[in-house]
Design a protein around this motif. Structure first.
Motif, PDB file in Angstrom:
ATOM      1  N   MET A   1       0.854  -1.175   0.000  1.00 32.44           N
ATOM      2  CA  MET A   1       0.000   0.000   0.000  1.00 32.44           C
ATOM      3  C   MET A   1       0.898   1.236   0.000  1.00 32.44           C
ATOM      4  SD  MET A   1      -2.816   1.329   2.834  1.00 32.44           S
ATOM      5  CE  MET A   1      -3.199  -0.301   3.320  1.00 32.44           C
ATOM      6  N   GLY A   2       0.547   2.193  -0.846  1.00 34.92           N
ATOM      7  CA  GLY A   2       1.348   3.400  -0.972  1.00 34.92           C
ATOM      8  C   GLY A   2       1.181   4.359   0.196  1.00 34.92           C
ATOM      9  N   ASN A   3       2.135   5.272   0.298  1.00 39.80           N
ATOM     10  CA  ASN A   3       2.107   6.242   1.399  1.00 39.80           C
ATOM     11  C   ASN A   3       0.878   7.151   1.350  1.00 39.80           C
ATOM     12  OD1 ASN A   3       4.471   5.282   2.509  1.00 39.80           O
ATOM     13  ND2 ASN A   3       5.761   6.769   1.448  1.00 39.80           N
ATOM     14  N   ARG A   4       0.463   7.561   0.152  1.00 36.82           N
ATOM     15  CA  ARG A   4      -0.711   8.439   0.078  1.00 36.82           C
ATOM     16  C   ARG A   4      -1.970   7.711   0.515  1.00 36.82           C
ATOM     17  NH1 ARG A   4      -0.659  13.341  -4.169  1.00 36.82           N
ATOM     18  NH2 ARG A   4       1.096  14.368  -3.176  1.00 36.82           N
ATOM     19  N   ARG A   5      -2.100   6.445   0.132  1.00 39.27           N
ATOM     20  CA  ARG A   5      -3.268   5.684   0.565  1.00 39.27           C
ATOM     21  C   ARG A   5      -3.243   5.527   2.089  1.00 39.27           C
ATOM     22  NH1 ARG A   5      -6.334   0.825  -2.114  1.00 39.27           N
ATOM     23  NH2 ARG A   5      -6.493   2.505  -3.612  1.00 39.27           N
ATOM     24  N   ARG A   6      -2.101   5.230   2.644  1.00 34.44           N
ATOM     25  CA  ARG A   6      -2.004   5.100   4.111  1.00 34.44           C
ATOM     26  C   ARG A   6      -2.323   6.435   4.774  1.00 34.44           C
ATOM     27  NH1 ARG A   6       3.641   2.746   4.544  1.00 34.44           N
ATOM     28  NH2 ARG A   6       3.622   4.160   6.283  1.00 34.44           N
ATOM     29  N   SER A   7      -1.880   7.539   4.174  1.00 34.31           N
ATOM     30  CA  SER A   7      -2.202   8.870   4.705  1.00 34.31           C
ATOM     31  C   SER A   7      -3.705   9.114   4.682  1.00 34.31           C
ATOM     32  CB  SER A   7      -1.514   9.967   3.883  1.00 34.31           C
ATOM     33  OG  SER A   7      -0.123   9.889   3.984  1.00 34.31           O
ATOM     34  N   ARG A   8      -4.335   8.766   3.566  1.00 38.36           N
ATOM     35  CA  ARG A   8      -5.786   8.946   3.445  1.00 38.36           C
ATOM     36  C   ARG A   8      -6.533   8.120   4.492  1.00 38.36           C
ATOM     37  NH1 ARG A   8      -4.290   8.733  -2.179  1.00 38.36           N
ATOM     38  NH2 ARG A   8      -4.784  10.712  -3.215  1.00 38.36           N
ATOM     39  N   GLU A   9      -6.108   6.880   4.686  1.00 38.18           N
ATOM     40  CA  GLU A   9      -6.800   6.012   5.637  1.00 38.18           C
ATOM     41  C   GLU A   9      -6.650   6.522   7.067  1.00 38.18           C
ATOM     42  OE1 GLU A   9      -5.812   1.888   5.020  1.00 38.18           O
ATOM     43  OE2 GLU A   9      -6.824   1.851   3.068  1.00 38.18           O
ATOM     44  N   LEU A  10      -5.464   6.992   7.419  1.00 36.78           N
ATOM     45  CA  LEU A  10      -5.284   7.542   8.761  1.00 36.78           C
ATOM     46  C   LEU A  10      -6.038   8.862   8.904  1.00 36.78           C
ATOM     47  CD1 LEU A  10      -3.951   6.914  11.473  1.00 36.78           C
ATOM     48  CD2 LEU A  10      -1.994   8.304  10.741  1.00 36.78           C
ATOM     49  N   ALA A  11      -6.064   9.670   7.845  1.00 34.08           N
ATOM     50  CA  ALA A  11      -6.844  10.918   7.878  1.00 34.08           C
ATOM     51  C   ALA A  11      -8.325  10.602   8.059  1.00 34.08           C
ATOM     52  CB  ALA A  11      -6.622  11.723   6.595  1.00 34.08           C
ATOM     53  N   PHE A  32      -5.792  12.665  18.938  1.00 35.29           N
ATOM     54  CA  PHE A  32      -5.755  11.514  18.030  1.00 35.29           C
ATOM     55  C   PHE A  32      -4.308  11.171  17.679  1.00 35.29           C
ATOM     56  CE2 PHE A  32      -5.416   9.645  13.849  1.00 35.29           C
ATOM     57  CZ  PHE A  32      -6.306   8.583  13.924  1.00 35.29           C
ATOM     58  N   ARG A  33      -3.538  12.195  17.309  1.00 35.21           N
ATOM     59  CA  ARG A  33      -2.137  11.962  16.915  1.00 35.21           C
ATOM     60  C   ARG A  33      -1.298  11.409  18.059  1.00 35.21           C
ATOM     61  NH1 ARG A  33      -0.332  15.572  12.190  1.00 35.21           N
ATOM     62  NH2 ARG A  33       1.701  14.962  12.949  1.00 35.21           N
ATOM     63  N   ALA A  34      -1.629  11.779  19.286  1.00 38.85           N
ATOM     64  CA  ALA A  34      -0.882  11.267  20.439  1.00 38.85           C
ATOM     65  C   ALA A  34      -1.063   9.748  20.574  1.00 38.85           C
ATOM     66  CB  ALA A  34      -1.338  11.968  21.713  1.00 38.85           C
ATOM     67  N   HIS A  35      -2.247   9.266  20.208  1.00 36.56           N
ATOM     68  CA  HIS A  35      -2.530   7.835  20.319  1.00 36.56           C
ATOM     69  C   HIS A  35      -2.208   7.057  19.043  1.00 36.56           C
ATOM     70  CE1 HIS A  35      -4.339   8.001  24.291  1.00 36.56           C
ATOM     71  NE2 HIS A  35      -4.936   9.118  23.902  1.00 36.56           N
ATOM     72  N   PHE A  36      -2.269   7.728  17.918  1.00 34.90           N
ATOM     73  CA  PHE A  36      -2.021   7.089  16.628  1.00 34.90           C
ATOM     74  C   PHE A  36      -1.099   7.969  15.789  1.00 34.90           C
ATOM     75  CE2 PHE A  36      -6.310   6.028  18.069  1.00 34.90           C
ATOM     76  CZ  PHE A  36      -6.208   4.646  18.173  1.00 34.90           C
ATOM     77  N   PRO A  37       0.153   8.081  16.198  1.00 35.31           N
ATOM     78  CA  PRO A  37       1.063   8.989  15.480  1.00 35.31           C
ATOM     79  C   PRO A  37       1.349   8.484  14.060  1.00 35.31           C
ATOM     80  CG  PRO A  37       2.262   7.696  17.108  1.00 35.31           C
ATOM     81  CD  PRO A  37       0.808   7.381  17.283  1.00 35.31           C
ATOM     82  N   PRO A  38       1.264   9.378  13.089  1.00 31.85           N
ATOM     83  CA  PRO A  38       1.587   8.969  11.716  1.00 31.85           C
ATOM     84  C   PRO A  38       3.090   8.744  11.574  1.00 31.85           C
ATOM     85  CG  PRO A  38       1.020  11.299  11.798  1.00 31.85           C
ATOM     86  CD  PRO A  38       0.821  10.755  13.172  1.00 31.85           C
ATOM     87  N   SER A  39       3.451   7.780  10.741  1.00 32.96           N
ATOM     88  CA  SER A  39       4.873   7.547  10.487  1.00 32.96           C
ATOM     89  C   SER A  39       5.439   8.737   9.719  1.00 32.96           C
ATOM     90  CB  SER A  39       5.061   6.258   9.682  1.00 32.96           C
ATOM     91  OG  SER A  39       4.507   6.408   8.393  1.00 32.96           O
ATOM     92  N   ASP A  40       6.754   8.841   9.709  1.00 27.94           N
ATOM     93  CA  ASP A  40       7.410   9.952   9.007  1.00 27.94           C
ATOM     94  C   ASP A  40       7.045   9.986   7.525  1.00 27.94           C
ATOM     95  OD1 ASP A  40       8.622  10.680  11.371  1.00 27.94           O
ATOM     96  OD2 ASP A  40      10.539   9.725  10.901  1.00 27.94           O
ATOM     97  N   GLU A  41       6.832   8.805   6.928  1.00 32.68           N
ATOM     98  CA  GLU A  41       6.538   8.737   5.497  1.00 32.68           C
ATOM     99  C   GLU A  41       5.162   9.303   5.156  1.00 32.68           C
ATOM    100  OE1 GLU A  41       7.289   5.783   7.231  1.00 32.68           O
ATOM    101  OE2 GLU A  41       9.429   5.934   6.825  1.00 32.68           O
ATOM    102  N   ILE A  42       4.206   9.136   6.033  1.00 32.00           N
ATOM    103  CA  ILE A  42       2.852   9.567   5.705  1.00 32.00           C
ATOM    104  C   ILE A  42       2.449  10.866   6.397  1.00 32.00           C
ATOM    105  CG2 ILE A  42       2.152   7.182   5.269  1.00 32.00           C
ATOM    106  CD1 ILE A  42       0.466   7.348   7.845  1.00 32.00           C
ATOM    107  N   GLU A  43       3.241  11.332   7.319  1.00 31.16           N
ATOM    108  CA  GLU A  43       2.882  12.514   8.115  1.00 31.16           C
ATOM    109  C   GLU A  43       2.595  13.762   7.277  1.00 31.16           C
ATOM    110  OE1 GLU A  43       2.780  16.009  10.288  1.00 31.16           O
ATOM    111  OE2 GLU A  43       4.480  15.558   8.974  1.00 31.16           O
ATOM    112  N   PRO A  44       3.416  14.120   6.285  1.00 33.45           N
ATOM    113  CA  PRO A  44       3.129  15.365   5.554  1.00 33.45           C
ATOM    114  C   PRO A  44       1.766  15.356   4.846  1.00 33.45           C
ATOM    115  CG  PRO A  44       5.381  14.655   5.131  1.00 33.45           C
ATOM    116  CD  PRO A  44       4.704  13.543   5.869  1.00 33.45           C
ATOM    117  N   PHE A  45       1.449  14.280   4.131  1.00 35.39           N
ATOM    118  CA  PHE A  45       0.173  14.238   3.407  1.00 35.39           C
ATOM    119  C   PHE A  45      -0.993  14.077   4.386  1.00 35.39           C
ATOM    120  CE2 PHE A  45      -2.812  12.181   0.227  1.00 35.39           C
ATOM    121  CZ  PHE A  45      -3.040  13.347  -0.481  1.00 35.39           C
TER     122      PHE A  45
END
Length: 143
Positions: A1-11, A32-45
């Motif tokens: 799964m690509g980083n943008r898709r993972r970003s969308r799912e976490l968003a 939310f971020r404190a409990h489910f921090p995004p990885s460095d790869e997906i954080e910007p998107f």
């Protein structure tokens, strides 16, 4: 799964969390971020999507309302509503993402996280938003 898709799912998860808490705010997003921090790869998107949807919420919701006949926003499932918010944000504010990609990603998320009817429902509304946005762009170019 690509980083943008993972970003969308976490968003989607973050927006769903804020929606069910009736608290769309930086504080709720931080919790939310404190409990489910995004990885460095997906954080910007992820950040672009969540803050973008929060900042442009009225414009996004109005676009969804205009293109959803006989459906009030609150009657839509929380999952479908927030998937569409992400996609509409992309359609209106992310010129680097082709509209078909935003719509296809939203439909796929609807099929994965929503009901059996979510994919078709989301596709229909987002296609209306796309057509409306393209019409406005054409008006700007052809005064």
């Amino acid at each position: 799964m690509g980083n943008r898709r993972r970003s969308r799912e976490l968003a989607l998860q973050a927006l769903f969390y804020m929606d069910i808490r009736h608290s769309v705010s930086e504080d709720t997003l931080a919790l939310f971020r404190a409990h489910f921090p995004p990885s460095d790869e997906i954080e910007p998107f992820f950040t672009k999507l969540t803050t973008g949807v929060m900042e442009e919420n009225q414009e996004i919701d109005q676009a969804i309302k205009r293109c959803s006949s006989n459906w009030r926003l609150r009657r839509m499932t929380c999952v479908d509503r927030n998937i569409m918010r992400i996609a509409v944000y992309e359609l209106l504010h992310c010129d680097d993402i082709p509209p078909k990609v935003s719509i296809n990603e939203a439909v796929d998320m609807g099929k994965k996280f929503g009901s059996d009817e979510s994919g078709a429902f989301i596709n229909g509304i987002l296609d209306g938003v796309r057509l409306e946005a393209e019409g406005k762009e054409k008006e700007k170019k052809d005064p």
